[in-house]
Write a protein that holds these residues in place. Structure first.
Motif, PDB file in Angstrom:
ATOM      1  N   ASP A 571       0.846  -1.185   0.000  1.00 51.24           N
ATOM      2  CA  ASP A 571       0.000   0.000   0.000  1.00 51.24           C
ATOM      3  C   ASP A 571       0.884   1.239   0.000  1.00 51.24           C
ATOM      4  O   ASP A 571       1.761   1.385   0.858  1.00 51.24           O
ATOM      5  N   VAL A 572       0.687   2.111  -0.975  1.00 52.32           N
ATOM      6  CA  VAL A 572       1.453   3.351  -1.068  1.00 52.32           C
ATOM      7  C   VAL A 572       0.490   4.527  -1.015  1.00 52.32           C
ATOM      8  O   VAL A 572      -0.454   4.600  -1.803  1.00 52.32           O
ATOM      9  N   GLN A 573       0.730   5.408  -0.068  1.00 56.68           N
ATOM     10  CA  GLN A 573      -0.096   6.602   0.062  1.00 56.68           C
ATOM     11  C   GLN A 573       0.802   7.834   0.063  1.00 56.68           C
ATOM     12  O   GLN A 573       1.830   7.848   0.732  1.00 56.68           O
ATOM     13  N   PHE A 574       0.404   8.833  -0.695  1.00 54.31           N
ATOM     14  CA  PHE A 574       1.072  10.130  -0.637  1.00 54.31           C
ATOM     15  C   PHE A 574       0.150  11.109   0.082  1.00 54.31           C
ATOM     16  O   PHE A 574      -1.072  11.044  -0.063  1.00 54.31           O
ATOM     17  N   GLN A 575       0.741  12.001   0.836  1.00 55.01           N
ATOM     18  CA  GLN A 575      -0.017  12.984   1.597  1.00 55.01           C
ATOM     19  C   GLN A 575       0.552  14.372   1.336  1.00 55.01           C
ATOM     20  O   GLN A 575       1.759  14.541   1.173  1.00 55.01           O
ATOM     21  N   VAL A 576      -0.330  15.361   1.311  1.00 58.90           N
ATOM     22  CA  VAL A 576       0.066  16.741   1.056  1.00 58.90           C
ATOM     23  C   VAL A 576      -0.060  17.552   2.338  1.00 58.90           C
ATOM     24  O   VAL A 576      -1.083  17.474   3.029  1.00 58.90           O
ATOM     25  N   LYS A 581      -1.415  25.328   6.392  1.00 55.69           N
ATOM     26  CA  LYS A 581      -2.324  24.508   7.178  1.00 55.69           C
ATOM     27  C   LYS A 581      -1.544  23.458   7.949  1.00 55.69           C
ATOM     28  O   LYS A 581      -0.469  23.024   7.527  1.00 55.69           O
ATOM     29  N   ASP A 582      -2.099  23.052   9.088  1.00 50.82           N
ATOM     30  CA  ASP A 582      -1.523  21.964   9.860  1.00 50.82           C
ATOM     31  C   ASP A 582      -2.087  20.638   9.363  1.00 50.82           C
ATOM     32  O   ASP A 582      -3.167  20.577   8.777  1.00 50.82           O
ATOM     33  N   GLY A 583      -1.371  19.574   9.652  1.00 56.14           N
ATOM     34  CA  GLY A 583      -1.850  18.248   9.308  1.00 56.14           C
ATOM     35  C   GLY A 583      -1.599  17.885   7.860  1.00 56.14           C
ATOM     36  O   GLY A 583      -1.153  18.694   7.042  1.00 56.14           O
ATOM     37  N   LEU A 584      -1.895  16.623   7.541  1.00 52.29           N
ATOM     38  CA  LEU A 584      -1.673  16.066   6.215  1.00 52.29           C
ATOM     39  C   LEU A 584      -3.005  15.663   5.604  1.00 52.29           C
ATOM     40  O   LEU A 584      -3.873  15.129   6.294  1.00 52.29           O
ATOM     41  N   LEU A 587      -3.319  12.262  -0.669  1.00 59.34           N
ATOM     42  CA  LEU A 587      -3.235  12.512  -2.110  1.00 59.34           C
ATOM     43  C   LEU A 587      -3.718  11.243  -2.801  1.00 59.34           C
ATOM     44  O   LEU A 587      -2.980  10.273  -2.936  1.00 59.34           O
ATOM     45  N   GLN A 588      -4.989  11.235  -3.197  1.00 60.91           N
ATOM     46  CA  GLN A 588      -5.572  10.050  -3.791  1.00 60.91           C
ATOM     47  C   GLN A 588      -5.129   9.926  -5.240  1.00 60.91           C
ATOM     48  O   GLN A 588      -5.059  10.923  -5.966  1.00 60.91           O
ATOM     49  N   ALA A 589      -4.849   8.697  -5.653  1.00 59.66           N
ATOM     50  CA  ALA A 589      -4.453   8.470  -7.048  1.00 59.66           C
ATOM     51  C   ALA A 589      -5.623   8.650  -8.002  1.00 59.66           C
ATOM     52  O   ALA A 589      -5.441   8.689  -9.202  1.00 59.66           O
ATOM     53  N   SER A 590      -6.852   8.768  -7.483  1.00 61.27           N
ATOM     54  CA  SER A 590      -8.032   8.904  -8.332  1.00 61.27           C
ATOM     55  C   SER A 590      -8.451  10.360  -8.514  1.00 61.27           C
ATOM     56  O   SER A 590      -9.469  10.626  -9.142  1.00 61.27           O
ATOM     57  N   VAL A 591      -7.699  11.302  -7.970  1.00 59.14           N
ATOM     58  CA  VAL A 591      -8.006  12.712  -8.166  1.00 59.14           C
ATOM     59  C   VAL A 591      -6.722  13.434  -8.568  1.00 59.14           C
ATOM     60  O   VAL A 591      -5.628  12.902  -8.428  1.00 59.14           O
ATOM     61  N   VAL A 592      -6.874  14.640  -9.073  1.00 58.91           N
ATOM     62  CA  VAL A 592      -5.718  15.438  -9.464  1.00 58.91           C
ATOM     63  C   VAL A 592      -5.754  16.729  -8.642  1.00 58.91           C
ATOM     64  O   VAL A 592      -6.416  17.690  -9.027  1.00 58.91           O
ATOM     65  N   PRO A 593      -5.056  16.765  -7.517  1.00 62.26           N
ATOM     66  CA  PRO A 593      -5.101  17.962  -6.675  1.00 62.26           C
ATOM     67  C   PRO A 593      -4.246  19.083  -7.253  1.00 62.26           C
ATOM     68  O   PRO A 593      -3.357  18.859  -8.067  1.00 62.26           O
ATOM     69  N   ARG A 594      -4.494  20.291  -6.821  1.00 68.08           N
ATOM     70  CA  ARG A 594      -3.684  21.447  -7.174  1.00 68.08           C
ATOM     71  C   ARG A 594      -2.788  21.779  -5.990  1.00 68.08           C
ATOM     72  O   ARG A 594      -3.246  21.853  -4.855  1.00 68.08           O
ATOM     73  N   VAL A 595      -1.501  21.942  -6.260  1.00 65.93           N
ATOM     74  CA  VAL A 595      -0.535  22.261  -5.220  1.00 65.93           C
ATOM     75  C   VAL A 595       0.228  23.515  -5.636  1.00 65.93           C
ATOM     76  O   VAL A 595       0.288  23.860  -6.820  1.00 65.93           O
ATOM     77  N   SER A 596       0.814  24.181  -4.638  1.00 68.46           N
ATOM     78  CA  SER A 596       1.480  25.457  -4.882  1.00 68.46           C
ATOM     79  C   SER A 596       2.817  25.492  -4.160  1.00 68.46           C
ATOM     80  O   SER A 596       3.095  24.651  -3.291  1.00 68.46           O
ATOM     81  N   PRO A 597       3.689  26.448  -4.521  1.00 64.99           N
ATOM     82  CA  PRO A 597       4.987  26.564  -3.846  1.00 64.99           C
ATOM     83  C   PRO A 597       4.841  26.612  -2.330  1.00 64.99           C
ATOM     84  O   PRO A 597       3.979  27.303  -1.800  1.00 64.99           O
ATOM     85  N   GLY A 598       5.694  25.862  -1.656  1.00 62.69           N
ATOM     86  CA  GLY A 598       5.650  25.782  -0.206  1.00 62.69           C
ATOM     87  C   GLY A 598       4.896  24.581   0.320  1.00 62.69           C
ATOM     88  O   GLY A 598       5.083  24.171   1.472  1.00 62.69           O
ATOM     89  N   ASP A 599       4.007  23.983  -0.499  1.00 58.36           N
ATOM     90  CA  ASP A 599       3.333  22.744  -0.100  1.00 58.36           C
ATOM     91  C   ASP A 599       4.339  21.598  -0.122  1.00 58.36           C
ATOM     92  O   ASP A 599       5.315  21.625  -0.883  1.00 58.36           O
ATOM     93  N   GLU A 600       4.098  20.597   0.702  1.00 57.97           N
ATOM     94  CA  GLU A 600       5.000  19.454   0.799  1.00 57.97           C
ATOM     95  C   GLU A 600       4.259  18.158   0.494  1.00 57.97           C
ATOM     96  O   GLU A 600       3.046  18.067   0.674  1.00 57.97           O
ATOM     97  N   VAL A 601       5.008  17.152   0.050  1.00 56.73           N
ATOM     98  CA  VAL A 601       4.461  15.820  -0.177  1.00 56.73           C
ATOM     99  C   VAL A 601       5.191  14.829   0.716  1.00 56.73           C
ATOM    100  O   VAL A 601       6.422  14.836   0.790  1.00 56.73           O
TER     101      VAL A 601
END
Length: 733
Positions: A571-576, A581-584, A587-601
């Motif tokens: 099982d592989v999960q990525f989190q943004v 914001k606090d917390g994670l 990052l679901q493989a079934s959606v395409v999120p928008r991320v910006s400078p300063g966000d972490e994975v």
């Protein structure tokens, strides 16, 4: 672009508890399965250039699949499948507004608790100024167009006979209030903000411009179009209050629901500011009919593995889009995504089918949708439970339709060809090898007025590179507008709609995606090479370097099709982690999120198998750069938890996080894919392929001349998988 951050490795010491699963076999056998298939092709009120071809083929394909190919014990009885279309066998009428609403109402009246309803709408979508003020956050109603729409004249009435999202939502609520589960698929689009820089001959977008919907005299039309354009200009289009994509139709509830209400899953072909195409499919098939890309991809992924969740199906669709070098459209998936498609059992998917022998010929109930093509090899097994080592012979596909293939016995893998009459009566045909075609189809640039000399120079360079050997890439040149994964265009940046004042007026060679779109918004910009007509060698070297980079990046995406890991193995999960914001958040493989400078994975990987597993994480940028993030070996029951990367402001666009999993033989060296790393693009045919997944990975770096083939066997070698998690990087607001 990204920057690396620190990482940690955690190894678990105890086995994970196996979660119990509820079998749906009994309930699936007892519930009633219903379907409503809507296909809108000809629109008498619209110019014929807006008429479509693909929806009727979509409907026919889905109709055939539901009646003949869904897995047991799911069964769609013909009397419970309503087809509204023109010139499609089995259709019960035209897809008018009244017919669609009547069919939905009939479903609401007759469904029972735990029934299943499948809804499929193929046709044109559009947008209109909202009829009820403040009903929509962007001031626009998304609409689906039945064939009997009329011209828009009265704002309060909207487009006559159009299906508005509220109407669809209310109709589905009536069905769900009875306790039925609804899966709705919308293969349409509503608008598009990207500029198509090159024409694509065999693609047609499923959208209608608002101007084509407006009636009345010239003054009234101009006023209506102006009002629409003003609404569009002031709206935050396609995004919710958190800056993430929102679906076209507002079907999901925002608050609590009764526990007795049936669940809903909705698949959308595109976000509200994108177009979705229809085209001849499968690609490369002579005289292929036109299908909606979204419909055909859903059906092909379901045919390959019907025992998946809706989330896994959505992920498979996005992976296929990545493998086909499609950065747009961006499908959306919402609702009860962790439910299993059609309520099937959670079972291992095996690509095998009964062999049918009739009149001296053999066939199987699988075809192009199942990734079978002429030349595909299948093992002949005595029964469905047999191992590949029990094969009594092999079959080869002679000809294939979407859901059926004619096969013949052949000599293969040191086994002689059987006679058709000697095929066991209850035999099954199981896929014996997986092939990944790495060849990159490249469309030449079309002639551009005023740039004829530069275009001719580019074409001569492409001819030279296509004929050269040991280039590090393998391309097939096709004419402008033909089906391709990469498209060239010769143009000046300042001639592109939306270009800013700093845009260059120098002739340039642009590297464009399969759709031919070029967008300069949100910091995005396709790769390009400034053309110097007096320095041909410079153009040769730069083009070769870019093609080599693009070839390697697209090859990695295509290898996703060769996965033979089960989802429960690793099982592989990525989190943004958002910068502000606090917390994670997952990052679901079934959606395409928008991320910006300063966000972490961050990554969280668990090895639930009893084998050693190597995990490599790579990042493929919008400029086709490949950054190798981490390589670790996970012991059985081990966990990898890691802060991987933070986004910077050096590049924007559609990008991909890729996890590569390979089963590690005992005492072997750790799989390290750092050799695949590369900078971004600056503004031999095999008889028998390699036996392992690792060899296929190595092939990407060596540029195989045609394709890479992995033999399938019960215990032939390490297994592997490529998992793609797409995302879009945009400037911070």
């Amino acid at each position: 672009m990204i920057k690396l951050t620190r990482r940690t490795l955690l190894v678990g010491t105890s086995a994970l508890m196996a979660a119990g699963t509820i079998s749906f076999r009994a309930s699936a056998a007892s519930r009633t399965y219903h379907a409503l298939l809507v296909a809108c092709t000809e629109y008498p009120a619209l110019p014929q250039r807006n008429w479509l071809i693909g929806p009727k083929n979509d409907a026919a394909l889905v109709h055939e699949y539901l009646l003949k190919n869904v897995p047991d014990p799911v069964r769609f009885a013909p009397e419970n499948v309503t087809l509204l279309a023109k010139d499609v066998p089995g259709a019960k009428g035209l897809p008018t507004h009244a017919a669609i609403m009547t069919a939905l109402a009939d479903l609401g009246a007759k469904v029972q608790r735990d029934d299943f309803v499948y809804l499929h709408l193929s046709g044109h979508g559009a947008q209109q100024p909202e009829r009820v003020k403040s009903d929509e956050t962007d001031g626009l109603d998304e609409i689906f167009l039945p064939v009997d729409i009329e011209k828009w004249i009265n704002r309060d009435a909207g487009v006559p006979n159009a299906l508005v999202d509220n109407e669809i939502g209310d109709a589905l609520d009536a069905i769900r209030d009875k306790g039925a589960f609804v899966w709705a698929v919308f293969d349409c689009c509503h608008s598009g903000t990207a500029t198509r820089a090159v024409d694509v001959d065999d693609e047609l977008d499923r959208k209608v411009e608002f101007a084509d919907l407006v009636g009345g005299d010239e003054a009234a039309r101009a006023a209506a179009i102006k009002a629409y354009e003003n609404t569009v200009a002031s709206a935050s289009r396609g995004l919710d209050e958190n800056g993430q994509r929102k679906p076209a139709f507002n079907l999901s509830p925002t608050g609590g629901e009764p526990v007795t209400k049936g669940k809903l899953v909705a698949f959308y072909a595109a976000q509200t500011v994108e177009t979705t195409p229809e085209m001849p499919l499968p690609k490369g098939t002579a005289d292929a009919p036109r299908f909606g890309l979204f419909t055909f991809t859903i059906l092909s992924k379901l045919a390959e593995n019907p025992n998946v969740t809706y989330r896994q199906l959505g992920q498979a669709v996005l992976q296929q889009y990545s493998a086909d070098s499609r950065t747009r459209p961006t499908p959306l998936f919402e609702g009860e995504l962790d439910a299993r498609v059609f309520g099937t059992d959670k079972t291992d998917a095996v690509m095998q089918w009964p062999v049918i022998v009739k009149d001296g010929e053999a066939s199987i109930g699988a075809g192009l949708l199942h990734r079978l093509a002429p030349g595909s090899k299948l093992a002949i097994l005595p029964s469905a439970l047999s191992s590949l080592s029990d094969a009594v012979g092999y079959l080869e596909v002679e000809s294939a339709k979407n859901l059926e293939s004619r096969v013949k016995p052949v000599e293969f893998d040191k086994k002689p060809a059987l006679e058709v009459v000697d095929i066991p009566s209850n035999a099954y045909a199981r896929v014996a090898e997986i092939a990944v075609d790495y060849k990159l189809a490249v469309a030449r640039p079309a002639a551009t007025k005023g740039l004829e000399t530069e275009t001719a120079l580019v074409n001569s360079v492409l001819d030279e590179l296509a004929a050269a050997k040991e280039t590090g890439f393998n391309i097939e040149l096709v004419d402008p507008g033909k089906s391709a994964e990469l498209r060239f265009a010769v143009m000046r940046e300042n001639a592109i709609a939306g270009a800013d004042g700093n845009a260059t007026g120098k002739p340039a060679l642009w590297f464009l995606p399969a759709s031919g779109d070029v967008t300069l918004k949100d910091g995005g910009r396709p790769p390009l090479i400034i053309i110097h007509p007096d320095d041909r060698q410079k153009l040769v070297d730069a083009t070769a370097r870019n093609l080599r980079t693009i070839f390697r990046a697209t090859g990695l995406s295509r290898l996703a099709a060769a996965s033979d890991y089960k989802p429960e193995d690793v099982d592989v999960q990525f989190q943004v982690k958002r910068r502000d914001k606090d917390g994670l958040e997952p990052l679901q493989a079934s959606v395409v999120p928008r991320v910006s400078p300063g966000d972490e994975v961050h990554v969280l990987a668990k090895n639930s198998s009893d084998q050693l597993v190597d995990i490599n994480v790579l990042y493929v940028g919008s400029d086709y750069s490949i950054t190798h993030i981490v390589a670790e070996r996970l012991a059985p029951q081990a966990t990898l938890e890691e802060g991987l990367l933070a986004f910077t402001d050096t590049s924007f666009g559609m990008e991909r996080m890729i996890a590569v999993l390979t089963e590690a033989p005992p005492e072997s060296e750790k799989e390290d894919l750092s050799f695949l790393a590369q900078d971004g693009v600056a503004s031999m045919t095999r008889g028998i392929g390699p036996a392992s997944f690792s060899d296929m990975l190595a092939d990407i770096g060596m540029a195989p001349s045609t394709r890479s083939v992995m033999r399938l066997a019960d215990k032939s070698g390490p297994k592997g998988a490529v998992m793609i998690f797409p995302m879009e990087t945009v400037p911070r607001a």
